[in-house]
Design an enzyme around this catalytic site. Sequence first.
Site: not given
Ligand code: SAH
Ligand code: SF4
Length: 414
Positions: A120, A133, A140, A144, A147, A375
């Site tokens: 994306e 972005c 990934c 997390c 996410c 994301c």
């Molecule tokens: N991997 C990197 C960059 C990509 S994620 C990181 O984690 O920083 C970019 C941002 O989107 C991160 O701050 C992440 O925590 C946030 N994000 C991921 N899933 C999300 C969700 N379901 N709602 C809101 N923010 C989210």
């Molecule tokens: Fe990976 Fe999503 Fe965690 Fe960012 S927030 S490190 S994209 S799993």
Amino acid sequence: MSDPTAPATESLDADAVDADAVDADALDADALDPYALDRDGIAALLDELGEPAYRARQLHAWLVRGVDDPSEMTDLPQALRQRLQARFAPTRPELVAHTVADDGHTHKLLLRFPDGEAIETVLMLYPDRATVCISTQAGCAMGCPFCATGQAGFRRQLTAGEVVRQVVVADAALRSGVIGAEHLPSGAPSRVTNVVFMGMGEPLANLPATLATVRWLNDPAGFNLSARHITVSTVGLVPGITKLAELGLPVTLAVSLHAATDDLRDDLVPVNRQHPLAEVEQAMAAYRRTTNRRVSIEWCLIGDVNDDRLQADRLGAIARRLRAHINVIPMNPTPGVRWQEPTAAATRDFIDTVERRGATVTLRDTRGRDADAACGQLLASYTLGAGSRLPAAVGAAERIDAAGTLPPIAQAPS
Ligand code: SAH
Ligand code: SF4
């Protein structure tokens, strides 16, 4: 949420992105993705072809403008165009979905590379800037649980050319009107002004592509984007933060903290077990010292998970020590967990508590919710819609829910 199996809300002219896409298997060893070349790489190629240096500048300018087909590079001699054509095998993505949200202010592109991997890229328009972005990995590996990208797991690294390409596609779309003017808000900037590495994947787990892309974007003779307009968001990979600092460019570093105690962060950001909070904080302080650049903290606020006063208090203290700015993003719901964004009252309380600690905090808007714009979410829903299973990295979510591990508010230090 839009139906991912339905045709895209609005479609770019896919041919503009996909014109004669190449078959990855058919490439020979010398084949070059032109967007994998930086200025030195372009100069070396043209030197190898016996061309004068100014030809390198001409080729570079075409690539920056989004033209990778030598036959369209009209100021190059015909013979050179043909030789470049023979060397170039651009990894052109196909546009498989384009959703528009926020009255044309958010454009979410789902791009698929010739090997079938989809990623994306999101273009966000504001009156004074156009931010792209970008993704650095297909999927990934960081897991997390909140996410969508983390839930889907890791597919593969993107090449530098594939990362750079996302910016070029978005920029070309703005410049050339590929996104029809009727879908753009009036007064929208006509080129990309900011790039954030906040799409799919962990940029510092793909350092070669991330560092190459930063250099490519920043090149004054090329895309010429100020380092201050580039933000790399990381989950806190300490060795990568050090390498980014060594690049010597004042790129904004954003660290996704999400928890201010190790026990909670071990669950929300599993890599915390390798690089716990104290180590991450040290790396952030070192980054700030080396680059003289303020660091940011990202905090995805999840109802009844990390929105209590203990977390707010500890977060405020960390931010104040680092003089870091905090961005709070209410969680976008994702397919793999039941968690939701907190209530407005809990959000207010969280922010007040952080501010009382002397930290500065911004509550971010949740751009493009109606276009699956969190994301990884467009891809997640696309994958689900196509009928394939979404592997879920949600063990941590289940543990937190089951154990009720969060300390009651009354225990938080006042
Ligand atoms: N991997 C990197 C960059 C990509 S994620 C990181 O984690 O920083 C970019 C941002 O989107 C991160 O701050 C992440 O925590 C946030 N994000 C991921 N899933 C999300 C969700 N379901 N709602 C809101 N923010 C989210
Ligand atoms: Fe990976 Fe999503 Fe965690 Fe960012 S927030 S490190 S994209 S799993």
